[in-house]
Structures are given as structure tokens and as C-alpha cells.
Write a protein that holds these residues in place. Structure first.
Motif, PDB file in Angstrom:
ATOM      1  N   THR A  89       5.799 -33.388  -4.316  1.00 44.65           N
ATOM      2  CA  THR A  89       7.070 -33.907  -4.309  1.00 44.65           C
ATOM      3  C   THR A  89       7.379 -35.318  -3.886  1.00 44.65           C
ATOM      4  OG1 THR A  89       7.730 -32.908  -2.269  1.00 44.65           O
ATOM      5  CG2 THR A  89       8.138 -31.650  -4.162  1.00 44.65           C
ATOM      6  N   GLY A  90       6.258 -35.906  -3.308  1.00 45.08           N
ATOM      7  CA  GLY A  90       6.390 -37.297  -2.566  1.00 45.08           C
ATOM      8  C   GLY A  90       6.942 -37.319  -1.581  1.00 45.08           C
ATOM      9  N   GLN A  91       7.080 -36.250  -0.913  1.00 46.78           N
ATOM     10  CA  GLN A  91       7.940 -36.380   0.570  1.00 46.78           C
ATOM     11  C   GLN A  91       6.579 -36.920   1.645  1.00 46.78           C
ATOM     12  OE1 GLN A  91      10.035 -33.038   2.008  1.00 46.78           O
ATOM     13  NE2 GLN A  91      10.754 -32.546   0.040  1.00 46.78           N
ATOM     14  N   PRO A  92       7.091 -37.321   2.864  1.00 49.21           N
ATOM     15  CA  PRO A  92       6.134 -37.838   3.752  1.00 49.21           C
ATOM     16  C   PRO A  92       5.302 -36.600   4.073  1.00 49.21           C
ATOM     17  CG  PRO A  92       8.167 -38.457   4.415  1.00 49.21           C
ATOM     18  CD  PRO A  92       8.580 -37.538   3.183  1.00 49.21           C
ATOM     19  N   ASN A  93       4.141 -36.434   4.346  1.00 43.46           N
ATOM     20  CA  ASN A  93       3.107 -35.636   4.387  1.00 43.46           C
ATOM     21  C   ASN A  93       3.203 -34.524   5.608  1.00 43.46           C
ATOM     22  OD1 ASN A  93       1.428 -33.546   3.573  1.00 43.46           O
ATOM     23  ND2 ASN A  93      -0.526 -35.060   3.817  1.00 43.46           N
ATOM     24  N   TRP A  94       4.322 -34.189   6.148  1.00 48.31           N
ATOM     25  CA  TRP A  94       4.700 -33.175   7.333  1.00 48.31           C
ATOM     26  C   TRP A  94       3.871 -31.899   6.751  1.00 48.31           C
ATOM     27  CZ3 TRP A  94       6.960 -28.760   5.334  1.00 48.31           C
ATOM     28  CH2 TRP A  94       7.912 -28.819   4.243  1.00 48.31           C
ATOM     29  N   CYS A  95       3.616 -31.691   5.475  1.00 49.09           N
ATOM     30  CA  CYS A  95       2.886 -30.539   5.122  1.00 49.09           C
ATOM     31  C   CYS A  95       1.392 -30.250   6.047  1.00 49.09           C
ATOM     32  CB  CYS A  95       2.656 -30.152   3.816  1.00 49.09           C
ATOM     33  SG  CYS A  95       4.264 -30.268   2.829  1.00 49.09           S
ATOM     34  N   SER A  96       0.831 -31.481   6.410  1.00 53.74           N
ATOM     35  CA  SER A  96      -0.440 -31.329   6.668  1.00 53.74           C
ATOM     36  C   SER A  96      -0.500 -31.371   8.321  1.00 53.74           C
ATOM     37  CB  SER A  96      -1.330 -32.541   6.054  1.00 53.74           C
ATOM     38  OG  SER A  96      -1.553 -32.067   4.804  1.00 53.74           O
ATOM     39  N   GLN A  97       0.734 -31.576   8.879  1.00 56.09           N
ATOM     40  CA  GLN A  97       0.768 -31.659  10.349  1.00 56.09           C
ATOM     41  C   GLN A  97       0.566 -30.337  10.820  1.00 56.09           C
ATOM     42  OE1 GLN A  97       4.651 -33.070  11.261  1.00 56.09           O
ATOM     43  NE2 GLN A  97       4.324 -35.103  10.656  1.00 56.09           N
ATOM     44  N   GLN A  98       0.143 -30.542  12.274  1.00 54.40           N
ATOM     45  CA  GLN A  98       0.038 -29.038  13.043  1.00 54.40           C
ATOM     46  C   GLN A  98       1.107 -29.025  14.044  1.00 54.40           C
ATOM     47  OE1 GLN A  98      -4.012 -29.463  14.875  1.00 54.40           O
ATOM     48  NE2 GLN A  98      -4.870 -29.048  12.958  1.00 54.40           N
ATOM     49  N   MET A  99       1.309 -27.585  14.205  1.00 52.66           N
ATOM     50  CA  MET A  99       2.071 -27.436  15.298  1.00 52.66           C
ATOM     51  C   MET A  99       1.844 -26.480  16.301  1.00 52.66           C
ATOM     52  SD  MET A  99       5.660 -27.020  12.650  1.00 52.66           S
ATOM     53  CE  MET A  99       6.789 -26.872  14.216  1.00 52.66           C
ATOM     54  N   PRO A 100       2.427 -26.128  17.455  1.00 54.69           N
ATOM     55  CA  PRO A 100       2.101 -25.148  18.192  1.00 54.69           C
ATOM     56  C   PRO A 100       1.694 -23.568  17.483  1.00 54.69           C
ATOM     57  CG  PRO A 100       3.850 -26.111  19.203  1.00 54.69           C
ATOM     58  CD  PRO A 100       3.679 -26.720  17.731  1.00 54.69           C
ATOM     59  N   CYS A 101       0.628 -23.082  18.054  1.00 57.36           N
ATOM     60  CA  CYS A 101       0.240 -21.785  17.410  1.00 57.36           C
ATOM     61  C   CYS A 101       1.079 -20.829  17.606  1.00 57.36           C
ATOM     62  CB  CYS A 101      -1.288 -21.498  17.779  1.00 57.36           C
ATOM     63  SG  CYS A 101      -2.550 -22.745  17.294  1.00 57.36           S
ATOM     64  N   PHE A 102       1.186 -19.632  16.644  1.00 55.42           N
ATOM     65  CA  PHE A 102       2.139 -18.575  17.114  1.00 55.42           C
ATOM     66  C   PHE A 102       1.594 -17.791  18.088  1.00 55.42           C
ATOM     67  CE2 PHE A 102       3.167 -14.427  16.404  1.00 55.42           C
ATOM     68  CZ  PHE A 102       4.698 -14.327  16.316  1.00 55.42           C
ATOM     69  N   ASP A 103       0.488 -17.657  18.567  1.00 55.93           N
ATOM     70  CA  ASP A 103      -0.116 -16.803  19.676  1.00 55.93           C
ATOM     71  C   ASP A 103      -0.418 -17.779  20.893  1.00 55.93           C
ATOM     72  OD1 ASP A 103      -2.148 -17.850  18.285  1.00 55.93           O
ATOM     73  OD2 ASP A 103      -3.265 -16.131  18.403  1.00 55.93           O
ATOM     74  N   SER A 104      -0.569 -18.866  20.613  1.00 52.03           N
ATOM     75  CA  SER A 104      -0.803 -19.794  21.750  1.00 52.03           C
ATOM     76  C   SER A 104      -0.103 -21.108  21.743  1.00 52.03           C
ATOM     77  CB  SER A 104      -2.418 -19.920  21.824  1.00 52.03           C
ATOM     78  OG  SER A 104      -2.467 -20.951  22.879  1.00 52.03           O
ATOM     79  N   SER A 105       0.953 -21.435  22.514  1.00 52.46           N
ATOM     80  CA  SER A 105       1.790 -22.459  22.094  1.00 52.46           C
ATOM     81  C   SER A 105       0.943 -23.967  22.870  1.00 52.46           C
ATOM     82  CB  SER A 105       3.205 -22.477  22.910  1.00 52.46           C
ATOM     83  OG  SER A 105       2.888 -22.422  24.252  1.00 52.46           O
TER      84      SER A 105
END
Length: 107
Positions: free
Chosen positions: A17-33
Motif C-alpha cells: 500500500t506504500g504506507q510507512p513500514n510499521w508492518c516490520s516493526q517489533q512490539m512487546p511480546c504477548f507473553d513477555s512485555s
């Protein structure tokens, strides 16, 4: 719609879609923040999903749709606006992948 990170063959939602690549970012894990994990699923709005389908060259290019996380109001809006090609395609995609009643082409 809830899409997997491997949705489009070889490309993610952001790349298609040409959006900034937030799709490849990492976030806190579900089972370990305290740990970071790649984003595996993300929700996109109904208009973005319809546009994405066109740019991804159809429903077949989408690897995974989490049907149980799909907002019924979005499905109803696609069905009500099926006279517009991209909304018909979005509804038809969800109908085929999620076991919904097929839409009739009216455009």
C-alpha cells in the motif's frame, strides 16, 4: 480485517500500500512485555482492506485472514456497497475465505 504479516506473497501490507513500514516493526511480546517480537497480525480498516485487495491483485494473494476478528459492520458495509467494484471484491473475498453468503455482482 485482521491480516497476517505474511499476507501478500513476498510483501507485507505496508509495502503493497506504500504506507510507512510499521508492518516490520517489533512490539512487546504477548507473553513477555520485556522482549520484542515481530508483529504477526494487524488490523486494517475496511477501506484499506478493499484498496489492498486491488493492489495485491486479488484475494488469492492474501495468505491469511483472521475471519473471527473481522468486524461484522465492515462486512455489512461491503455488502451494502457491492455496486462499487472494490467493495464487491472485498465482500467476495471475505465470503469465500470466511464462509459467508456470496454477493451478487451489481456493478
Amino acid at each position: 480485517m485482521d491480516l497476517s504479516s505474511t499476507t501478500f506473497i513476498g510483501h507485507n501490507f505496508c509495502e503493497v500500500t506504500g504506507q510507512p513500514n510499521w508492518c516490520s516493526q517489533q512490539m512487546p511480546c504477548f507473553d513477555s512485555s520485556s522482549a520484542l517480537c515481530p508483529i504477526e497480525h494487524w488490523c486494517v480498516c475496511q477501506l484499506a482492506f478493499a484498496d489492498y485487495l486491488q493492489q495485491a491483485e486479488g484475494c488469492e494473494a492474501i495468505h491469511t485472514i483472521n475471519c473471527e476478528a473481522t468486524n461484522i459492520k465492515a462486512v455489512e458495509a461491503y455488502q451494502a456497497n457491492a455496486w462499487e467494484h472494490k467493495f464487491y471484491d472485498a465482500y467476495a473475498c471475505l465470503a469465500s475465505r470466511c464462509g459467508l453468503e456470496e454477493a451478487s455482482a451489481v456493478y
